[in-house]
Design a protein around this motif. Structure first.
Motif, PDB file in Angstrom:
ATOM      1  N   LEU A 167      -9.360   2.946  -4.115  1.00  0.00           N
ATOM      2  CA  LEU A 167      -9.951   4.283  -4.261  1.00  0.00           C
ATOM      3  C   LEU A 167      -8.864   5.348  -4.242  1.00  0.00           C
ATOM      4  O   LEU A 167      -8.900   6.308  -5.030  1.00  0.00           O
ATOM      5  CB  LEU A 167     -10.955   4.516  -3.128  1.00  0.00           C
ATOM      6  N   LEU A 212      -5.739   5.058  -5.184  1.00  0.00           N
ATOM      7  CA  LEU A 212      -5.026   5.047  -6.469  1.00  0.00           C
ATOM      8  C   LEU A 212      -5.868   5.714  -7.553  1.00  0.00           C
ATOM      9  O   LEU A 212      -5.345   6.467  -8.384  1.00  0.00           O
ATOM     10  CB  LEU A 212      -4.707   3.610  -6.873  1.00  0.00           C
ATOM     11  N   LEU A 221     -16.172  12.522  -6.321  1.00  0.00           N
ATOM     12  CA  LEU A 221     -16.030  11.100  -6.648  1.00  0.00           C
ATOM     13  C   LEU A 221     -15.279  10.372  -5.546  1.00  0.00           C
ATOM     14  O   LEU A 221     -15.668   9.264  -5.135  1.00  0.00           O
ATOM     15  CB  LEU A 221     -15.304  10.946  -7.977  1.00  0.00           C
ATOM     16  N   GLY A 222     -14.192  11.009  -5.024  1.00  0.00           N
ATOM     17  CA  GLY A 222     -13.445  10.378  -3.941  1.00  0.00           C
ATOM     18  C   GLY A 222     -14.314  10.175  -2.713  1.00  0.00           C
ATOM     19  O   GLY A 222     -14.338   9.099  -2.113  1.00  0.00           O
ATOM     20  N   ALA A 249       0.841  -1.207   0.000  1.00  0.00           N
ATOM     21  CA  ALA A 249       0.000   0.000   0.000  1.00  0.00           C
ATOM     22  C   ALA A 249       0.869   1.248   0.000  1.00  0.00           C
ATOM     23  O   ALA A 249       0.645   2.191  -0.777  1.00  0.00           O
ATOM     24  CB  ALA A 249      -0.927  -0.012   1.210  1.00  0.00           C
ATOM     25  N   PHE A 282     -19.902  -6.281   3.663  1.00  0.00           N
ATOM     26  CA  PHE A 282     -19.320  -7.336   2.841  1.00  0.00           C
ATOM     27  C   PHE A 282     -19.493  -8.701   3.489  1.00  0.00           C
ATOM     28  O   PHE A 282     -18.648  -9.581   3.337  1.00  0.00           O
ATOM     29  CB  PHE A 282     -17.848  -7.047   2.587  1.00  0.00           C
ATOM     30  N   SER A 308     -20.853  -0.140   2.919  1.00  0.00           N
ATOM     31  CA  SER A 308     -21.245  -1.449   2.408  1.00  0.00           C
ATOM     32  C   SER A 308     -20.985  -2.532   3.450  1.00  0.00           C
ATOM     33  O   SER A 308     -20.065  -2.446   4.242  1.00  0.00           O
ATOM     34  CB  SER A 308     -20.469  -1.782   1.137  1.00  0.00           C
ATOM     35  N   LEU A 340      -6.949  10.417 -11.051  1.00  0.00           N
ATOM     36  CA  LEU A 340      -7.834  11.528 -11.447  1.00  0.00           C
ATOM     37  C   LEU A 340      -7.130  12.862 -11.271  1.00  0.00           C
ATOM     38  O   LEU A 340      -7.214  13.745 -12.134  1.00  0.00           O
ATOM     39  CB  LEU A 340      -9.087  11.513 -10.568  1.00  0.00           C
ATOM     40  N   VAL A 377      -8.159   8.042  -7.190  1.00  0.00           N
ATOM     41  CA  VAL A 377      -8.202   9.497  -7.012  1.00  0.00           C
ATOM     42  C   VAL A 377      -6.864  10.116  -7.409  1.00  0.00           C
ATOM     43  O   VAL A 377      -6.822  11.193  -8.015  1.00  0.00           O
ATOM     44  CB  VAL A 377      -8.592   9.842  -5.567  1.00  0.00           C
ATOM     45  N   LEU A 378      -5.754   9.420  -7.111  1.00  0.00           N
ATOM     46  CA  LEU A 378      -4.442   9.906  -7.555  1.00  0.00           C
ATOM     47  C   LEU A 378      -4.413  10.039  -9.074  1.00  0.00           C
ATOM     48  O   LEU A 378      -3.950  11.056  -9.619  1.00  0.00           O
ATOM     49  CB  LEU A 378      -3.354   8.945  -7.107  1.00  0.00           C
ATOM     50  N   LEU A 431       0.886   3.848  -3.201  1.00  0.00           N
ATOM     51  CA  LEU A 431       0.480   5.249  -3.068  1.00  0.00           C
ATOM     52  C   LEU A 431       1.668   6.185  -3.263  1.00  0.00           C
ATOM     53  O   LEU A 431       1.545   7.243  -3.890  1.00  0.00           O
ATOM     54  CB  LEU A 431      -0.176   5.478  -1.702  1.00  0.00           C
ATOM     55  N   LEU A 470     -12.630 -12.236  -2.312  1.00  0.00           N
ATOM     56  CA  LEU A 470     -13.708 -12.194  -1.324  1.00  0.00           C
ATOM     57  C   LEU A 470     -14.732 -13.287  -1.579  1.00  0.00           C
ATOM     58  O   LEU A 470     -15.152 -13.989  -0.653  1.00  0.00           O
ATOM     59  CB  LEU A 470     -14.374 -10.816  -1.359  1.00  0.00           C
ATOM     60  N   VAL A 481     -17.672   2.490   0.114  1.00  0.00           N
ATOM     61  CA  VAL A 481     -16.914   1.383   0.702  1.00  0.00           C
ATOM     62  C   VAL A 481     -17.261   1.216   2.172  1.00  0.00           C
ATOM     63  O   VAL A 481     -17.502   0.107   2.663  1.00  0.00           O
ATOM     64  CB  VAL A 481     -15.400   1.620   0.525  1.00  0.00           C
ATOM     65  N   LEU A 482     -17.309   2.354   2.891  1.00  0.00           N
ATOM     66  CA  LEU A 482     -17.494   2.261   4.338  1.00  0.00           C
ATOM     67  C   LEU A 482     -18.924   1.867   4.703  1.00  0.00           C
ATOM     68  O   LEU A 482     -19.160   1.252   5.746  1.00  0.00           O
ATOM     69  CB  LEU A 482     -17.136   3.596   4.999  1.00  0.00           C
ATOM     70  N   VAL A 510     -13.646  15.721  -8.814  1.00  0.00           N
ATOM     71  CA  VAL A 510     -12.660  14.792  -8.255  1.00  0.00           C
ATOM     72  C   VAL A 510     -12.953  14.538  -6.784  1.00  0.00           C
ATOM     73  O   VAL A 510     -13.015  13.390  -6.324  1.00  0.00           O
ATOM     74  CB  VAL A 510     -11.236  15.356  -8.435  1.00  0.00           C
ATOM     75  N   LEU A 566     -10.123  -2.038  -0.862  1.00  0.00           N
ATOM     76  CA  LEU A 566     -10.976  -1.134  -1.644  1.00  0.00           C
ATOM     77  C   LEU A 566     -10.594   0.315  -1.415  1.00  0.00           C
ATOM     78  O   LEU A 566     -10.596   1.129  -2.342  1.00  0.00           O
ATOM     79  CB  LEU A 566     -12.449  -1.366  -1.281  1.00  0.00           C
ATOM     80  N   MET A 567     -10.226   0.652  -0.155  1.00  0.00           N
ATOM     81  CA  MET A 567      -9.819   2.033   0.107  1.00  0.00           C
ATOM     82  C   MET A 567      -8.508   2.338  -0.617  1.00  0.00           C
ATOM     83  O   MET A 567      -8.326   3.441  -1.141  1.00  0.00           O
ATOM     84  CB  MET A 567      -9.653   2.273   1.610  1.00  0.00           C
ATOM     85  N   LEU A 568      -7.593   1.374  -0.646  1.00  0.00           N
ATOM     86  CA  LEU A 568      -6.344   1.586  -1.384  1.00  0.00           C
ATOM     87  C   LEU A 568      -6.637   1.783  -2.872  1.00  0.00           C
ATOM     88  O   LEU A 568      -6.070   2.673  -3.522  1.00  0.00           O
ATOM     89  CB  LEU A 568      -5.420   0.388  -1.183  1.00  0.00           C
ATOM     90  N   GLY A 570     -16.864   7.409  -3.303  1.00  0.00           N
ATOM     91  CA  GLY A 570     -16.263   6.086  -3.199  1.00  0.00           C
ATOM     92  C   GLY A 570     -16.021   5.696  -1.758  1.00  0.00           C
ATOM     93  O   GLY A 570     -16.307   4.565  -1.350  1.00  0.00           O
ATOM     94  N   ALA A 571     -15.493   6.635  -0.954  1.00  0.00           N
ATOM     95  CA  ALA A 571     -15.213   6.327   0.457  1.00  0.00           C
ATOM     96  C   ALA A 571     -16.504   5.964   1.183  1.00  0.00           C
ATOM     97  O   ALA A 571     -16.558   4.980   1.932  1.00  0.00           O
ATOM     98  CB  ALA A 571     -14.536   7.523   1.123  1.00  0.00           C
ATOM     99  N   GLY A 622     -14.243  20.853 -12.232  1.00  0.00           N
ATOM    100  CA  GLY A 622     -13.508  19.603 -12.363  1.00  0.00           C
ATOM    101  C   GLY A 622     -12.965  19.120 -11.032  1.00  0.00           C
ATOM    102  O   GLY A 622     -13.105  17.949 -10.669  1.00  0.00           O
ATOM    103  N   TRP A 623     -12.345  20.031 -10.272  1.00  0.00           N
ATOM    104  CA  TRP A 623     -11.787  19.629  -8.982  1.00  0.00           C
ATOM    105  C   TRP A 623     -12.888  19.215  -8.017  1.00  0.00           C
ATOM    106  O   TRP A 623     -12.714  18.287  -7.231  1.00  0.00           O
ATOM    107  CB  TRP A 623     -10.954  20.753  -8.378  1.00  0.00           C
ATOM    108  N   MET A 670      -6.290  15.687 -14.061  1.00  0.00           N
ATOM    109  CA  MET A 670      -6.660  17.094 -13.925  1.00  0.00           C
ATOM    110  C   MET A 670      -5.451  18.016 -14.073  1.00  0.00           C
ATOM    111  O   MET A 670      -5.543  19.097 -14.661  1.00  0.00           O
ATOM    112  CB  MET A 670      -7.295  17.333 -12.557  1.00  0.00           C
TER     113      MET A 670
END
Lengths: 173, 101
Positions: B13, B15, A102-103, A11, A115, A113, B20, B17-18, A15, B53, A110-111, A99, B9-11, A106-107, A95-96, B24
């Motif tokens: 996400l 990547l 969307l982020g 990870a 599973f 849901s 995106l 966003v990075l 990143l 999963l 995920v949080l 972004v 999934l957070m990782l 998504g968060a 645009g920003w 931009m």
């Protein structure tokens, strides 16, 4: 324990190198940084018990795609980025915001849901082996297999035509 | 599965966003393609995470399809970049307006 360490390393690598791809000014450095990000993602695939996908990731992405990028970067050489004006001027804020939205979306997705139970996957059943993938591909996803064959053919023909027109543009045959 | 699927999934996400942010910020078409590769990889992490999963190889088949599509996209994208920019001095997607209606 082992999976946690692998995940942490992968990870941080993904990143970190991903940030390198986005923020390095130099195109060459960004492309080399992409190799690091792709290798970290391959490590993630291994942590997810998908060794075949990890091998394909290293061979196809880090081996072939990034090498193509490096060839083109070396071929085109250093070109200045002229940032005298921006066509997007007013729309850049939108645009920003997109972004960020969307982020955040998504968060939240995920949080929020569920599973299922905490550790749903049993000890592996070899779902990532080449045999299992091959069987799934030929038994259930034969249309996808043929579709990617057609895509490869189209890409090859397109690359040849583009290169031909570029050579003709310089007076060659 | 020691690490919960949410972490993967957070990782993924992060990547995405990075990538995106890269799309931009960048004006250079080569860098745009690099950022798009990053976003496709984020999608692959999700797909293979879900495959783990639910213990089903379909996700991995889908991830392999995404890799092939990424390769084809890069071939065509780089071909276009070379064809367009060998005669121009600067790499800037905002300069390309000859197809504007």
């Amino acid at each position: 324990m082992g999976e946690k360490v692998t995940f942490a390393v992968a990870a941080i690598g993904a990143l970190g190198f991903g940030a390198g791809v986005v923020f390095f000014k130099d195109a060459f450095r960004a492309a080399v940084s992409l190799i690091g990000a792709l290798l970290a993602v391959a490590l993630l695939f291994i942590a997810l018990l998908a060794p075949f996908a990890a091998a394909v990731q290293v061979i196809v992405y880090a081996g072939a795609i990034v090498v193509m990028f490096l060839f083109v970067i070396a071929y085109l050489g250093e070109r200045g980025e002229i940032t005298s004006f921006d066509r997007l001027d007013r729309w850049q804020v939108v645009g920003w915001l997109g972004v960020l939205g969307l982020g955040g979306l998504g968060a939240v997705a995920v949080l929020a849901s569920d599973f299922g139970p905490d550790s749903p996957a049993p000890a592996t059943t070899g779902v990532g082996s080449p045999q299992a993938i091959g069987e799934a591909m030929l038994a259930n996803h034969i249309v996808a297999l043929q579709a990617i064959a057609v895509i490869m053919l189209i890409a090859t023909v397109g690359a040849v035509i583009l290169a031909k027109s570029a050579v003709q543009g310089e007076g060659g045959r | 599965m020691n690490v919960p699927i949410e972490a993967y999934l957070m990782l993924s996400l992060g990547l995405l966003v990075l990538g995106l942010i890269g799309v931009m910020r960048r004006r250079n078409p080569l860098m745009l393609l690099l950022s798009v590769e990053l976003m496709l990889n984020a999608g692959n992490v999700s797909l293979i995470g879900f495959s783990r999963l639910w213990d089903d190889p379909s996700g991995q088949v889908f991830a392999l399809v995404v890799m092939v599509v990424a390769a084809a996209e890069v071939v065509i994208g780089l071909g276009l970049v070379v064809a367009i920019f060998r005669s121009r001095s600067n790499l800037d997607v905002d300069e390309l307006s000859s197809m504007k209606g």
